[in-house]
Design an enzyme around this catalytic site. Sequence first.
Site, PDB file in Angstrom:
ATOM      1  N   ASP A  88       3.007 -12.437  -5.699  1.00  0.00           N
ATOM      2  CA  ASP A  88       2.706 -10.947  -5.600  1.00  0.00           C
ATOM      3  C   ASP A  88       4.037 -10.296  -5.431  1.00  0.00           C
ATOM      4  OD1 ASP A  88      -0.031 -10.855  -5.825  1.00  0.00           O
ATOM      5  OD2 ASP A  88      -0.128 -11.587  -3.902  1.00  0.00           O
ATOM      6  N   ASN A 148       2.217  -1.082  -3.239  1.00  0.00           N
ATOM      7  CA  ASN A 148       1.257  -1.824  -1.961  1.00  0.00           C
ATOM      8  C   ASN A 148       1.311  -0.517  -0.960  1.00  0.00           C
ATOM      9  OD1 ASN A 148       0.916  -4.249  -2.559  1.00  0.00           O
ATOM     10  ND2 ASN A 148       2.423  -5.250  -1.651  1.00  0.00           N
ATOM     11  N   GLU A 149       2.495  -0.142  -0.552  1.00  0.00           N
ATOM     12  CA  GLU A 149       2.553   0.738   0.480  1.00  0.00           C
ATOM     13  C   GLU A 149       3.841   1.688   0.577  1.00  0.00           C
ATOM     14  OE1 GLU A 149       4.629  -2.311   1.548  1.00  0.00           O
ATOM     15  OE2 GLU A 149       2.629  -2.764   2.091  1.00  0.00           O
ATOM     16  N   THR A 197      -4.514  -5.402   1.065  1.00  0.00           N
ATOM     17  CA  THR A 197      -4.561  -6.763   1.450  1.00  0.00           C
ATOM     18  C   THR A 197      -3.057  -7.162   1.762  1.00  0.00           C
ATOM     19  OG1 THR A 197      -4.247  -7.231  -0.899  1.00  0.00           O
ATOM     20  CG2 THR A 197      -6.415  -7.713   0.130  1.00  0.00           C
ATOM     21  N   ALA A 198      -2.195  -6.257   1.726  1.00  0.00           N
ATOM     22  CA  ALA A 198      -0.814  -6.743   1.959  1.00  0.00           C
ATOM     23  C   ALA A 198      -0.390  -6.369   3.741  1.00  0.00           C
ATOM     24  CB  ALA A 198       0.259  -6.233   1.209  1.00  0.00           C
ATOM     25  N   TYR A 199       0.552  -5.484   3.894  1.00  0.00           N
ATOM     26  CA  TYR A 199       1.027  -5.084   5.381  1.00  0.00           C
ATOM     27  C   TYR A 199      -0.150  -4.534   5.715  1.00  0.00           C
ATOM     28  CZ  TYR A 199       4.290  -3.246   8.845  1.00  0.00           C
ATOM     29  OH  TYR A 199       4.883  -3.082   9.880  1.00  0.00           O
ATOM     30  N   ASN A 200      -0.631  -3.674   5.152  1.00  0.00           N
ATOM     31  CA  ASN A 200      -1.889  -2.925   5.954  1.00  0.00           C
ATOM     32  C   ASN A 200      -2.733  -3.843   6.569  1.00  0.00           C
ATOM     33  OD1 ASN A 200      -4.077  -0.710   5.880  1.00  0.00           O
ATOM     34  ND2 ASN A 200      -4.817  -2.248   4.899  1.00  0.00           N
ATOM     35  N   SER A 219      -2.268  -6.853   7.750  1.00  0.00           N
ATOM     36  CA  SER A 219      -1.678  -7.423   8.845  1.00  0.00           C
ATOM     37  C   SER A 219      -1.603  -6.163  10.155  1.00  0.00           C
ATOM     38  CB  SER A 219      -0.375  -7.872   8.779  1.00  0.00           C
ATOM     39  OG  SER A 219       0.056  -8.841   7.764  1.00  0.00           O
TER      40      SER A 219
HETATM   41  P1  NAP Z   1       7.009 -11.033   0.279  1.00  0.00           P
HETATM   42  O1  NAP Z   1       7.489 -12.305   1.106  1.00  0.00           O
HETATM   43  O2  NAP Z   1       7.421 -10.732  -1.005  1.00  0.00           O
HETATM   44  O3  NAP Z   1       5.472 -10.800   0.581  1.00  0.00           O
HETATM   45  C1  NAP Z   1       5.064 -11.153   1.988  1.00  0.00           C
HETATM   46  C2  NAP Z   1       3.762 -11.708   1.718  1.00  0.00           C
HETATM   47  O4  NAP Z   1       2.611 -10.633   1.296  1.00  0.00           O
HETATM   48  C3  NAP Z   1       3.612 -12.869   0.545  1.00  0.00           C
HETATM   49  O5  NAP Z   1       2.801 -13.638   1.115  1.00  0.00           O
HETATM   50  C4  NAP Z   1       3.017 -12.078  -0.626  1.00  0.00           C
HETATM   51  O6  NAP Z   1       2.181 -12.889  -1.467  1.00  0.00           O
HETATM   52  C5  NAP Z   1       2.114 -11.144   0.108  1.00  0.00           C
HETATM   53  N1  NAP Z   1       1.503 -10.078  -0.325  1.00  0.00           N
HETATM   54  C6  NAP Z   1       2.465  -8.970  -1.385  1.00  0.00           C
HETATM   55  N2  NAP Z   1       1.627  -8.066  -1.844  1.00  0.00           N
HETATM   56  C7  NAP Z   1       0.327  -8.318  -1.528  1.00  0.00           C
HETATM   57  C8  NAP Z   1      -0.834  -7.814  -2.072  1.00  0.00           C
HETATM   58  N3  NAP Z   1      -0.911  -6.478  -2.487  1.00  0.00           N
HETATM   59  N4  NAP Z   1      -2.067  -8.332  -1.397  1.00  0.00           N
HETATM   60  C9  NAP Z   1      -1.972  -9.498  -0.903  1.00  0.00           C
HETATM   61  N5  NAP Z   1      -0.756 -10.048  -0.440  1.00  0.00           N
HETATM   62  C10 NAP Z   1       0.411  -9.502  -0.818  1.00  0.00           C
HETATM   63  O7  NAP Z   1       7.480 -10.039   1.261  1.00  0.00           O
HETATM   64  P2  NAP Z   1       8.818  -8.683   1.110  1.00  0.00           P
HETATM   65  O8  NAP Z   1       9.465  -8.899   0.117  1.00  0.00           O
HETATM   66  O9  NAP Z   1       9.294  -8.387   2.439  1.00  0.00           O
HETATM   67  O10 NAP Z   1       7.640  -7.372   1.048  1.00  0.00           O
HETATM   68  C11 NAP Z   1       6.847  -7.255  -0.134  1.00  0.00           C
HETATM   69  C12 NAP Z   1       5.377  -6.770   0.233  1.00  0.00           C
HETATM   70  O11 NAP Z   1       4.868  -7.805   1.256  1.00  0.00           O
HETATM   71  C13 NAP Z   1       5.298  -5.532   1.393  1.00  0.00           C
HETATM   72  O12 NAP Z   1       4.809  -4.661   0.191  1.00  0.00           O
HETATM   73  C14 NAP Z   1       4.267  -5.814   2.177  1.00  0.00           C
HETATM   74  O13 NAP Z   1       3.022  -5.272   1.926  1.00  0.00           O
HETATM   75  C15 NAP Z   1       4.152  -7.228   2.253  1.00  0.00           C
HETATM   76  N6  NAP Z   1       4.542  -7.618   3.656  1.00  0.00           N
HETATM   77  C16 NAP Z   1       3.586  -8.037   4.784  1.00  0.00           C
HETATM   78  C17 NAP Z   1       4.105  -8.387   5.976  1.00  0.00           C
HETATM   79  C18 NAP Z   1       3.267  -8.526   6.954  1.00  0.00           C
HETATM   80  O14 NAP Z   1       1.974  -8.617   6.691  1.00  0.00           O
HETATM   81  N7  NAP Z   1       3.317  -8.614   8.119  1.00  0.00           N
HETATM   82  C19 NAP Z   1       5.458  -8.439   6.091  1.00  0.00           C
HETATM   83  C20 NAP Z   1       6.533  -8.114   5.369  1.00  0.00           C
HETATM   84  C21 NAP Z   1       6.153  -7.668   3.867  1.00  0.00           C
HETATM   85  P3  NAP Z   1       3.245 -14.095  -2.399  1.00  0.00           P
HETATM   86  O15 NAP Z   1       3.278 -15.198  -1.368  1.00  0.00           O
HETATM   87  O16 NAP Z   1       2.319 -14.279  -3.485  1.00  0.00           O
HETATM   88  O17 NAP Z   1       4.325 -13.452  -2.880  1.00  0.00           O
END
Ligand code: NAP
Length: 258
Positions: free
Chosen positions: A45, A116-117, A155-158, A160
């Site tokens: 993703d 995503n957000e 399903t992403a940051y939201n 968590s």
């Molecule tokens: P990233 O490593 O690209 O993503 C972090 C994780 O979130 C990866 O496992 C990614 O899946 C998963 N993900 C991304 N979009 C998703 C979605 N719509 N539904 C379910 N899982 C999803 O991190 P990044 O480059 O910093 O940021 C990209 C996105 O990751 C942000 O938009 C944010 O929503 C999410 N994120 C989440 C957290 C958290 O949950 N604490 C922290 C940082 C970022 P893949 O392994 O398939 O890439």
Amino acid sequence: MRYFIFSKNDKRSSEAKKILNDNLLKLEFEEDENNPELVFTIGGDGTLLRAIHKYIYKLEQVSFIGIHSGKLGFYCDYTIDEIDALVDDLKRQDYKIEKIHLLQAQVENEIYYGLNEIRIESPFTTFRCLIKIDNQNFEHFRGNGLNFATTFGSTAYNRSLGGPVIENNLECIVMQEVAGINHNIYHSLNSPLVLEKSHQITLEGSFKRAVIGFDHRYHELNDDVNSLTILLSERCVQFIRMRQVAYFERLKRSFITD
Ligand code: NAP
Ligand code: MN
């Protein structure tokens, strides 16, 4: 058909990229990185988000297909072991285009887009703001920040942050607090709020040392910013859906193991 393959650089993804590329050339597709009609992403993703932001100002001309090479890949419809099936599906030309609205934040003259957000976060000092919904005062917030997710990003940051997972055909905005301060002097809703898609949320306050994050990207806000507005954009990302992957199957595959 003009195409581009946006791939992670690891060995498995690069090998899959070569196989897909050979197949597309046989179909007389034409590689065009600057003006593709179809963008294949190979990775997860995160790769899909990066490809979307590469073409953020051309989204009306581009459709995306996600191929999953080993990470979470919640929104990827094929794995790298299914390139033959993907090529067969392309030949059949039987597909649906799914359009997903982006969120947008207007900050002074700049517009930031997130699939995503969009989040406002200040890890160094308490962030304070007045939250208005459709220009009506709603609440004062104090804490580390606020996250505004799309259904797609639920399903992403939201997730968590303890926000709700939302089935993908419901168009809405989820507002969730990041470490909101709640005690007998300061109190905010302290619970995720799901808003119908037409609402506009305005934040007024001081954004000193705050960051606006939009998907994997971010920007430090200027000291003189004192208001910003978030809404579901008219602009969309287009996904080509050639196979039906039920939403609950995606959820099970990605988050539930038994
Ligand atoms: P990233 O490593 O690209 O993503 C972090 C994780 O979130 C990866 O496992 C990614 O899946 C998963 N993900 C991304 N979009 C998703 C979605 N719509 N539904 C379910 N899982 C999803 O991190 P990044 O480059 O910093 O940021 C990209 C996105 O990751 C942000 O938009 C944010 O929503 C999410 N994120 C989440 C957290 C958290 O949950 N604490 C922290 C940082 C970022 P893949 O392994 O398939 O890439
Ligand atoms: Mn719509």
